[in-house]
Design an enzyme around this catalytic site. Sequence first.
Site, short mmCIF file in Angstrom:
data_model
loop_
_atom_site.label_atom_id
_atom_site.label_comp_id
_atom_site.label_asym_id
_atom_site.label_seq_id
_atom_site.Cartn_x
_atom_site.Cartn_y
_atom_site.Cartn_z
N LYS A 77 -4.25 -4.37 2.86
CA LYS A 77 -3.10 -4.08 2.00
C LYS A 77 -2.67 -2.63 2.18
O LYS A 77 -3.51 -1.73 2.34
CB LYS A 77 -3.48 -4.36 0.54
CG LYS A 77 -2.31 -4.25 -0.44
CD LYS A 77 -2.77 -4.63 -1.85
CE LYS A 77 -1.65 -4.50 -2.87
NZ LYS A 77 -2.07 -4.89 -4.23
N SER A 152 0.58 -8.16 -6.69
CA SER A 152 1.28 -7.32 -5.74
C SER A 152 0.79 -7.48 -4.30
O SER A 152 1.41 -6.97 -3.37
CB SER A 152 1.12 -5.85 -6.16
OG SER A 152 -0.25 -5.47 -6.16
N SER A 176 -3.46 -9.00 -9.21
CA SER A 176 -2.75 -8.87 -7.94
C SER A 176 -3.46 -9.45 -6.73
O SER A 176 -2.90 -9.48 -5.64
CB SER A 176 -2.42 -7.39 -7.66
OG SER A 176 -1.40 -6.96 -8.53
#
Length: 487
Positions: A77, A152, A176
């Site tokens: 990420k 996210s 997330s």
Amino acid sequence: MTFNHKTIDELHDLLVKKEISALELTQATLADIHEREEAVGSFITISEKEALAQAEALDKEGIDAADVMSGIPLAVKDNISTKGILTTAASKMLHNYTPIFDATSVAQAYDRGMIVIGKTNMDEFAMGGSTETSYFKKSKNAWDLTKVPGGSSGGSASAVAAGQVRLSLGSDTGGSIRQPAAFNGIVGFKPTYGRVSRYGLIAFGSSLDQIGPFAPTVKENAQLLEVISGYDRKDSTSANQPVDFTSKLGQDIKGMKIALPKEYLGEGIDPKIKENILAAAQHLENLGAVIEEVSLPHSKYGVAVYYIIASSEASSNLQRFDGIRYGYRTENVANLDDVYVNTRSEGFGEEVKRRIMLGTFSLSSGYYDAYFKKAGQVRTLIIEDFAKVFADYDLILGPTTPTVAYDLDSQQHDPVAMYLSDLLTIPVNLAGLPAISIPSGFVDGLPVGLQLIGPKYSEATIYQVAAAFEATTDYHKQQPVIFGGAN
């Protein structure tokens, strides 16, 4: 040639027997990423040059036969620091930021011979639940390209679900990892707070953030969590606990007591999701677990508490992005005040600015006691609710999300609706607990996630129950069309 349907154990076997090389596996993974990237938009940066160089070096050195992760590609990420690889947190503010150090979790992956293949798309600074607040692009759901992938960590989830990579890392501040895992029909784990070092994770909510793994199966998820876990002196909140998450895999769950909170199946939960989760609970009961209804009375305040605490911490953490040291700097400058004000006004997106303002207000003189202090007190009540349940039960189960993945751009202009979609995941972060989302079926052709929550440092037990469910169902075997499936 593609290897994306093979498990990590199967890939390791091929690498050790030299039926494939790390370079060939990396090249095949890059081909899978490029083939599907236009459709799903999972990546911000594909670190092709670096990955190929690392794979070549590994082949010369030799694959470690004793380490299942040696030579395995990994997507990371884009809020997790990677030395020499662009790390933007999906923000204009960091559009040109290349770190000079690795996050501890990335360094641990490198130590095991893993190959960082690229940086995945996300909501800007991890603020959002749909990966639509990214400065760079909107990622899509692997099962339906008209739906959101969740957020996210949406890019990390869609990359695994679409067969671009086998493993990826995300971060979870209020759901997330678990929410995008549920939306994409894969396994996502939010570890106990402190289990994985936060060193090198671009801070959003420091008392809530945790890095965790995505994978297609429970075992692979546990294998990756073992790689990134462990004590780190660079993180003052790091926990010095034994790391062993695979030893209970395959053990039966007869006699285990699992709680089902009535609040997790109440108002706001899609009736079809409720039906799916009740069927999953019955399935676990058939496997020998004891399922009983309980109450978590203060969980209904979780969203309100979270958005005060997380926004307050974000307001503090994001002060460092000021146009002085690194990242974006405005060219519209007449004096020093302009550097700060215009850089932040132009560099941050709408959602980030909204949360900074919420947090600054909550911390301001005259409002601190009414908001931030009160939120901390209610957080304690939520923690106590969980403690009371775990005095009598091994785990808690419920849905991961109140609905399946929704249409792109359908909640982007309604922040409250977006915030409420995290109501089942947020209490776990507030209490610092571990939780997993695993596939439990489909509603209207889209994946549903079953959430299992445990007391602190109960990762192995959560994986044990998740693996028992997975071994006796076939939801994890079903693939979206983009990954060669029929769905």
